[in-house]
Write a protein that holds these residues in place. Structure first.
Motif, PDB file in Angstrom:
ATOM      1  N   VAL A   1      45.838  33.530  46.784  1.00  0.00           N
ATOM      2  CA  VAL A   1      47.001  33.935  45.738  1.00  0.00           C
ATOM      3  C   VAL A   1      46.326  34.338  44.730  1.00  0.00           C
ATOM      4  CG1 VAL A   1      49.237  32.513  44.710  1.00  0.00           C
ATOM      5  CG2 VAL A   1      48.738  32.173  46.935  1.00  0.00           C
ATOM      6  N   VAL A   2      45.877  33.649  44.097  1.00  0.00           N
ATOM      7  CA  VAL A   2      45.161  34.542  42.419  1.00  0.00           C
ATOM      8  C   VAL A   2      45.385  35.648  42.337  1.00  0.00           C
ATOM      9  CG1 VAL A   2      43.818  34.379  40.814  1.00  0.00           C
ATOM     10  CG2 VAL A   2      45.084  32.315  41.174  1.00  0.00           C
ATOM     11  N   TYR A   3      43.838  36.001  43.455  1.00  0.00           N
ATOM     12  CA  TYR A   3      43.709  37.592  43.347  1.00  0.00           C
ATOM     13  C   TYR A   3      44.467  38.407  44.212  1.00  0.00           C
ATOM     14  CZ  TYR A   3      38.893  36.502  42.337  1.00  0.00           C
ATOM     15  OH  TYR A   3      37.760  35.823  41.688  1.00  0.00           O
ATOM     16  N   ALA A   4      45.394  37.944  45.082  1.00  0.00           N
ATOM     17  CA  ALA A   4      46.823  38.754  45.327  1.00  0.00           C
ATOM     18  C   ALA A   4      47.554  38.680  44.614  1.00  0.00           C
ATOM     19  CB  ALA A   4      47.507  37.728  45.973  1.00  0.00           C
ATOM     20  N   GLY A   5      47.449  38.398  43.066  1.00  0.00           N
ATOM     21  CA  GLY A   5      48.110  38.035  41.928  1.00  0.00           C
ATOM     22  C   GLY A   5      47.258  39.444  41.382  1.00  0.00           C
ATOM     23  N   TYR A   6      46.533  39.583  41.632  1.00  0.00           N
ATOM     24  CA  TYR A   6      45.797  40.306  40.703  1.00  0.00           C
ATOM     25  C   TYR A   6      45.840  41.345  40.852  1.00  0.00           C
ATOM     26  CZ  TYR A   6      41.613  43.613  38.931  1.00  0.00           C
ATOM     27  OH  TYR A   6      40.956  44.543  39.087  1.00  0.00           O
ATOM     28  N   LEU A   7      45.546  41.849  42.553  1.00  0.00           N
ATOM     29  CA  LEU A   7      45.691  43.107  42.980  1.00  0.00           C
ATOM     30  C   LEU A   7      46.959  43.592  42.308  1.00  0.00           C
ATOM     31  CD1 LEU A   7      44.072  42.486  46.298  1.00  0.00           C
ATOM     32  CD2 LEU A   7      43.426  44.479  43.980  1.00  0.00           C
ATOM     33  N   HIS A   8      47.787  42.836  42.926  1.00  0.00           N
ATOM     34  CA  HIS A   8      49.253  43.232  42.208  1.00  0.00           C
ATOM     35  C   HIS A   8      49.853  44.148  41.278  1.00  0.00           C
ATOM     36  CE1 HIS A   8      53.596  43.601  42.787  1.00  0.00           C
ATOM     37  NE2 HIS A   8      54.240  42.786  41.550  1.00  0.00           N
ATOM     38  N   ALA A   9      48.984  42.990  40.629  1.00  0.00           N
ATOM     39  CA  ALA A   9      49.548  43.553  39.315  1.00  0.00           C
ATOM     40  C   ALA A   9      48.875  45.034  38.176  1.00  0.00           C
ATOM     41  CB  ALA A   9      48.554  42.059  38.155  1.00  0.00           C
ATOM     42  N   ARG A  10      47.705  45.122  39.232  1.00  0.00           N
ATOM     43  CA  ARG A  10      46.728  46.684  38.255  1.00  0.00           C
ATOM     44  C   ARG A  10      48.266  47.417  39.193  1.00  0.00           C
ATOM     45  NH1 ARG A  10      42.642  48.808  37.359  1.00  0.00           N
ATOM     46  NH2 ARG A  10      42.577  50.068  38.780  1.00  0.00           N
ATOM     47  N   THR A  11      48.863  47.034  39.708  1.00  0.00           N
ATOM     48  CA  THR A  11      50.112  48.539  40.461  1.00  0.00           C
ATOM     49  C   THR A  11      51.083  47.923  39.978  1.00  0.00           C
ATOM     50  OG1 THR A  11      51.127  46.967  41.913  1.00  0.00           O
ATOM     51  CG2 THR A  11      48.970  48.316  42.975  1.00  0.00           C
ATOM     52  N   THR A  12      51.390  47.526  39.017  1.00  0.00           N
ATOM     53  CA  THR A  12      52.387  47.249  38.235  1.00  0.00           C
ATOM     54  C   THR A  12      52.142  47.246  36.599  1.00  0.00           C
ATOM     55  OG1 THR A  12      53.155  44.645  39.646  1.00  0.00           O
ATOM     56  CG2 THR A  12      54.088  44.959  37.679  1.00  0.00           C
ATOM     57  N   ALA A  13      53.717  47.896  36.183  1.00  0.00           N
ATOM     58  CA  ALA A  13      53.435  48.871  35.154  1.00  0.00           C
ATOM     59  C   ALA A  13      53.461  47.467  33.737  1.00  0.00           C
ATOM     60  CB  ALA A  13      54.700  49.857  34.402  1.00  0.00           C
ATOM     61  N   GLY A  14      52.933  47.504  32.996  1.00  0.00           N
ATOM     62  CA  GLY A  14      53.327  46.125  31.981  1.00  0.00           C
ATOM     63  C   GLY A  14      51.929  45.330  32.425  1.00  0.00           C
ATOM     64  N   TRP A  15      51.763  45.296  33.376  1.00  0.00           N
ATOM     65  CA  TRP A  15      50.474  44.097  33.346  1.00  0.00           C
ATOM     66  C   TRP A  15      48.948  45.078  33.817  1.00  0.00           C
ATOM     67  CZ3 TRP A  15      49.789  38.660  34.331  1.00  0.00           C
ATOM     68  CH2 TRP A  15      50.677  38.252  33.982  1.00  0.00           C
ATOM     69  N   ARG A  16      49.408  46.491  33.804  1.00  0.00           N
ATOM     70  CA  ARG A  16      47.616  46.967  33.910  1.00  0.00           C
ATOM     71  C   ARG A  16      46.698  46.393  32.898  1.00  0.00           C
ATOM     72  NH1 ARG A  16      51.404  51.550  34.914  1.00  0.00           N
ATOM     73  NH2 ARG A  16      51.021  51.922  37.318  1.00  0.00           N
ATOM     74  N   GLY A  17      45.331  46.620  32.556  1.00  0.00           N
ATOM     75  CA  GLY A  17      44.703  46.529  31.573  1.00  0.00           C
ATOM     76  C   GLY A  17      44.767  45.030  31.209  1.00  0.00           C
ATOM     77  N   ARG A  18      44.347  44.423  30.379  1.00  0.00           N
ATOM     78  CA  ARG A  18      44.199  43.722  29.765  1.00  0.00           C
ATOM     79  C   ARG A  18      44.446  42.274  30.839  1.00  0.00           C
ATOM     80  NH1 ARG A  18      40.583  43.016  25.659  1.00  0.00           N
ATOM     81  NH2 ARG A  18      41.345  41.435  25.050  1.00  0.00           N
TER      82      ARG A  18
END
Length: 320
Positions: free
Chosen positions: A269-286
């Protein structure tokens, strides 16, 4: 069958050899960082009149230092290759000695995970020379991990227990080893990205001149963390699914919320969240990088605490 003691002894010897070679390679990478130019210094070359370009940075290394640092880096990479070969020999000869796949206990599982991480780093370093400069940050946990494995997880080689005599051992556990090893490199890259990106946000005159300045650019580290996670995620997904199928075959149910199963799913779930965060505005980067670091922490917790402290259906094997 009775294990071949001579092959087991050879495996143990190669374990010590690999730790020694990794340690020397780590020293070489440390020396490369110490003597090499920072990335900013390498860009601060200006033409002096009509003469050749000269380095005008205040912390420019002495004559010959950059070339010496380059040689040390290549030496470190070569030693890492030799160490990885010895490391592979640990598992190969242990498997031959006991006539089975050599990842049926925590000692073998953890040893294989570290080997995968080293191989992933070597492949990346060959494909992208800039990645070589993170060698010290990969090999430091490798050396510490190998020492810890040898001191606290070592067990004598022996035949499989009845519960592990299944073809799913090769499928499920192999996928888990590969996925974990890839995520290890991805997590290290994210930690370095957080350090490097924070330094790059400072004014030029306030940026560090130590090891941080010699790291690859934050964009390179971010891309490395993301691509390795993208590669490792489907493998880990397959490992979780294969484990559920094996559980149904062995225990008559696909899922029982055993601690190992639970934390493997949490990691997914955490890694799925990371990959999703990479494509979500406001969650990219840090923010996304922090999610990846949390994923690595969950994986390490799953390997150590869940195996060594908690009790469950996976406790008999110390793998999962």
């Amino acid at each position: 069958m009775t294990p071949d003691q001579s092959l087991l002894d050879l495996s143990d010897t190669l374990f010590s050899v690999s730790v020694a070679l990794y340690s020397v390679a780590l020293v070489a990478f440390c020396a490369e960082l110490a003597f090499g130019r920072s990335r900013a210094a390498r860009r601060e070359l200006v033409a002096a009149g009509n003469g050749p370009a000269v380095d005008v940075s205040a912390d420019a290394p002495a004559d010959g230092a950059p070339r010496r640092a380059e040689r040390l880096g290549v030496l470190g990479l070569g030693l890492t290759v030799l160490a990885a070969l010895a490391h592979a020999g640990v598992l190969l000869f242990r498997g031959l000695a006991v006539d089975r796949l050599p990842w049926a206990n925590m000692y073998e599982f953890a040893t294989a995970v570290v080997l995968v991480a080293v191989v992933v780093y070597l492949v990346l370093a060959v494909r992208s020379p800039a990645v070589r400069h993170i060698g010290v940050f990969v090999l430091a946990p490798v050396v510490l991990g190998m020492v810890g494995i040898g001191l606290f997880l070592y067990v004598e080689g022996g035949p499989l227990i009845a519960a592990l005599r299944s073809s799913w051992l090769a499928i499920h556990v192999s996928a888990a080893i590969i996925g974990f090893g890839i995520f290890l490199v991805s997590g290290i890259a994210s930690v370095l990205y957080l350090i490097r990106q924070k330094d790059e946000q400072k004014p030029a005159e306030e940026r560090g001149s130590g090891f941080v300045s010699r790291l690859p650019d934050s964009s390179v580290l971010d891309r490395l963390a993301h691509r390795t996670a993208v590669f490792g995620f489907p493998i880990w997904t397959f490992a979780v699914i294969a484990g559920a199928i094996w559980a149904e075959s062995a225990w008559g149910r696909f899922w029982g919320w055993d601690p190992k199963e639970t934390w493997s799913f949490i990691a997914w779930v955490v890694y799925a969240g990371y990959l999703h965060a990479r494509t979500t505005a406001g969650w990219r980067g840090r923010p996304a990088a922090w999610v990846n670091v949390v994923g690595l922490a969950v994986m390490i917790f799953n390997l150590t605490f869940v195996n060594l402290v908690s009790s469950g259906l996976h406790s008999y094997a110390d793998v999962g």
